[in-house]
Design a protein around this motif. Structure first.
Motif, PDB file in Angstrom:
ATOM      1  N   LEU A 121       0.847  -1.190   0.000  1.00 18.18           N
ATOM      2  CA  LEU A 121       0.000   0.000   0.000  1.00 18.18           C
ATOM      3  C   LEU A 121       0.884   1.242   0.000  1.00 18.18           C
ATOM      4  CD1 LEU A 121      -2.620  -1.122   2.698  1.00 18.18           C
ATOM      5  CD2 LEU A 121      -2.850  -1.217   0.204  1.00 18.18           C
ATOM      6  N   VAL A 122       0.622   2.151  -0.942  1.00 15.83           N
ATOM      7  CA  VAL A 122       1.465   3.343  -1.110  1.00 15.83           C
ATOM      8  C   VAL A 122       0.610   4.598  -0.980  1.00 15.83           C
ATOM      9  CG1 VAL A 122       3.120   4.522  -2.602  1.00 15.83           C
ATOM     10  CG2 VAL A 122       2.957   2.013  -2.659  1.00 15.83           C
ATOM     11  N   HIS A 123       0.950   5.433  -0.022  1.00 11.79           N
ATOM     12  CA  HIS A 123       0.161   6.637   0.254  1.00 11.79           C
ATOM     13  C   HIS A 123       0.401   7.735  -0.784  1.00 11.79           C
ATOM     14  CE1 HIS A 123       3.558   9.020   1.745  1.00 11.79           C
ATOM     15  NE2 HIS A 123       3.946   7.969   2.456  1.00 11.79           N
ATOM     16  N   GLY A 124      -0.455   8.739  -0.721  1.00 12.52           N
ATOM     17  CA  GLY A 124      -0.386   9.832  -1.677  1.00 12.52           C
ATOM     18  C   GLY A 124       0.244  11.097  -1.129  1.00 12.52           C
ATOM     19  N   PHE A 125      -0.102  12.204  -1.745  1.00 17.54           N
ATOM     20  CA  PHE A 125       0.394  13.537  -1.405  1.00 17.54           C
ATOM     21  C   PHE A 125       0.018  13.883   0.045  1.00 17.54           C
ATOM     22  CE2 PHE A 125      -0.823  18.197  -1.752  1.00 17.54           C
ATOM     23  CZ  PHE A 125       0.474  18.672  -1.637  1.00 17.54           C
ATOM     24  N   SER A 138       5.700  14.830  -0.094  1.00 18.16           N
ATOM     25  CA  SER A 138       5.623  16.018  -0.948  1.00 18.16           C
ATOM     26  C   SER A 138       6.907  16.177  -1.737  1.00 18.16           C
ATOM     27  CB  SER A 138       5.381  17.249  -0.066  1.00 18.16           C
ATOM     28  OG  SER A 138       5.167  18.401  -0.855  1.00 18.16           O
ATOM     29  N   GLN A 139       7.021  15.322  -2.769  1.00 17.08           N
ATOM     30  CA  GLN A 139       8.188  15.360  -3.637  1.00 17.08           C
ATOM     31  C   GLN A 139       7.778  14.945  -5.042  1.00 17.08           C
ATOM     32  OE1 GLN A 139      11.193  15.977  -4.393  1.00 17.08           O
ATOM     33  NE2 GLN A 139      12.116  16.825  -2.532  1.00 17.08           N
ATOM     34  N   THR A 140       8.735  14.879  -5.937  1.00 20.52           N
ATOM     35  CA  THR A 140       8.432  14.460  -7.309  1.00 20.52           C
ATOM     36  C   THR A 140       8.036  12.984  -7.318  1.00 20.52           C
ATOM     37  OG1 THR A 140      10.680  13.738  -7.815  1.00 20.52           O
ATOM     38  CG2 THR A 140      10.161  16.069  -8.197  1.00 20.52           C
ATOM     39  N   THR A 141       7.371  12.588  -8.387  1.00 17.30           N
ATOM     40  CA  THR A 141       6.991  11.183  -8.536  1.00 17.30           C
ATOM     41  C   THR A 141       8.227  10.301  -8.590  1.00 17.30           C
ATOM     42  OG1 THR A 141       5.028  11.881  -9.768  1.00 17.30           O
ATOM     43  CG2 THR A 141       5.667   9.563  -9.953  1.00 17.30           C
ATOM     44  N   ASP A 193       8.820  19.219   0.066  1.00 11.08           N
ATOM     45  CA  ASP A 193       8.754  20.525  -0.582  1.00 11.08           C
ATOM     46  C   ASP A 193       7.413  20.614  -1.286  1.00 11.08           C
ATOM     47  OD1 ASP A 193       8.885  22.674  -2.323  1.00 11.08           O
ATOM     48  OD2 ASP A 193      11.005  22.414  -2.731  1.00 11.08           O
ATOM     49  N   LEU A 194       6.521  21.436  -0.748  1.00  9.25           N
ATOM     50  CA  LEU A 194       5.157  21.496  -1.252  1.00  9.25           C
ATOM     51  C   LEU A 194       5.087  21.897  -2.724  1.00  9.25           C
ATOM     52  CD1 LEU A 194       2.189  21.192  -0.323  1.00  9.25           C
ATOM     53  CD2 LEU A 194       2.157  23.674  -0.173  1.00  9.25           C
ATOM     54  N   LYS A 195       5.806  22.947  -3.104  1.00  7.63           N
ATOM     55  CA  LYS A 195       5.726  23.415  -4.484  1.00  7.63           C
ATOM     56  C   LYS A 195       6.299  22.375  -5.456  1.00  7.63           C
ATOM     57  CE  LYS A 195       3.585  27.322  -4.134  1.00  7.63           C
ATOM     58  NZ  LYS A 195       4.190  28.644  -4.270  1.00  7.63           N
TER      59      LYS A 195
END
Length: 315
Positions: A40-44, A79-82, A181-183
């Motif tokens: 199971l892999v969580h999201g943003f 909160s990072q790139t894919t 990093d949110l942005k």
């Protein structure tokens, strides 16, 4: 004292105790007993568990395990790139494989976890039996687009959310959250970035706009199964503190069906089993603390049902 009666009573009690010890657990089953473990892999802005008590996928790992599944819970940057998140996932898969002798995994990702598991499948395809996404951000999110474009005032949203991410990191004990990093994440979740990512990892892509993709697609000669699901409700439970926020963000989509953060069409990847569950973005993972809408399907039972689908596909 009747010694014979006492002995008989003791024998019955001992036999009963032995029977209870030998009997399987009351809720043990095989419905979700897949050939390969489930990850199971969580999201943003997600997490594996808070203080080791509240799982991101609330009550879902337990429901799967009660029905025979072996379950791993990934912990990747919220909160990072894919690609960044995907590399973290790949390392965990390799560690689990080495430790437990696992050959392949069934990956299930929610939200940004959808593209994240696709990265792993594209990078180490020999280790992946199936890829399933729940409200995956495969075509990006209009919420990210609007925030990045400045068409909606964030009022310090970046700084506040980044501070929140670091708090999650402290509560979970995951030091990776300090590099959140949110942005950077919002850029990864944008429509243009999703298009670039999809060009690099096309396996399982829909054959037409807002359509379905194949059930199986090969990556470097390895056959992988692909599935997707999503909800299209927004405000589902007046007692759920998260519904007001999702009702607000859902307004970014206008009349386009969405779950508050991801549109129905963006969630499509591989075989689209169902894209209009009566769930919002948090209901899909049984949050907040199981506060779903009245009459909506039980999310934990949904994951067990999908595990059973994987089981009968011999995955």
């Amino acid at each position: 004292m009747n010694i014979n009666l006492t002995l008989r009573t003791a024998c019955v009690a001992a036999a009963t105790a032995c029977a209870l010890l030998a009997a399987p657990a009351a809720h043990a089953g095989t419905t979700a007993k897949t050939k390969y473990p489930i990850v199971l892999v969580h999201g943003f802005i997600g997490f594996d568990s808070i203080l080791g008590v509240v799982n991101y996928f609330y009550q879902i790992p337990g429901a799967l395990r009660n029905e025979g599944a072996t379950v791993y819970i990934a912990s990747v940057n919220p909160s990072q790139t894919t690609e960044f998140r995907g590399e973290e996932l790949v390392k965990q898969l390799q560690q689990w494989a080495a430790k437990d002798g696992v050959k392949k995994f069934n990956l299930i990702g929610h939200s940004h976890g959808g593209p994240t598991v696709r990265y792993a499948a594209g990078t180490v395809p020999t280790m992946v039996a199936s890829v399933s996404s729940v409200a995956g951000t495969h075509q990006g999110s209009k919420v990210a687009d609007d925030i990045l474009a400045g068409t909606t005032p964030d009022g310090g949203f970046d700084q506040a959310a980044t501070a929140g991410l670091k708090l999650i990191g402290w509560l979970t004990g995951n030091t990776n959250y300090q590099s959140a990093d949110l942005k950077t994440a919002l850029n990864a979740l944008s429509t243009p970035a999703a298009a670039v990512f999809n060009a690099k990892f096309p396996a399982g892509a829909p054959t037409k706009a807002c359509g379905s993709g194949p059930t199986t697609a090969k990556v470097s000669g390895n056959t992988i199964y692909w599935y997707s699901f999503s909800g299209t409700s927004v405000k589902t439970n007046s007692g759920d503190i998260s519904d007001a926020l999702l009702a607000y963000t859902g307004g970014y989509f206008g009349t386009e069906p969405n779950d508050g953060l991801v549109s129905k069409c963006s969630s499509h990847w591989g075989n689209v089993i169902k894209d209009n569950y009566a769930w919002n973005h948090l209901d899909e993972i049984n949050q907040v603390l199981g506060a779903i809408g009245k009459g909506a399907p039980d999310p934990a039972a949904f994951y067990v049902q999908h595990a059973n689908r994987l089981k009968w596909a011999f995955l």
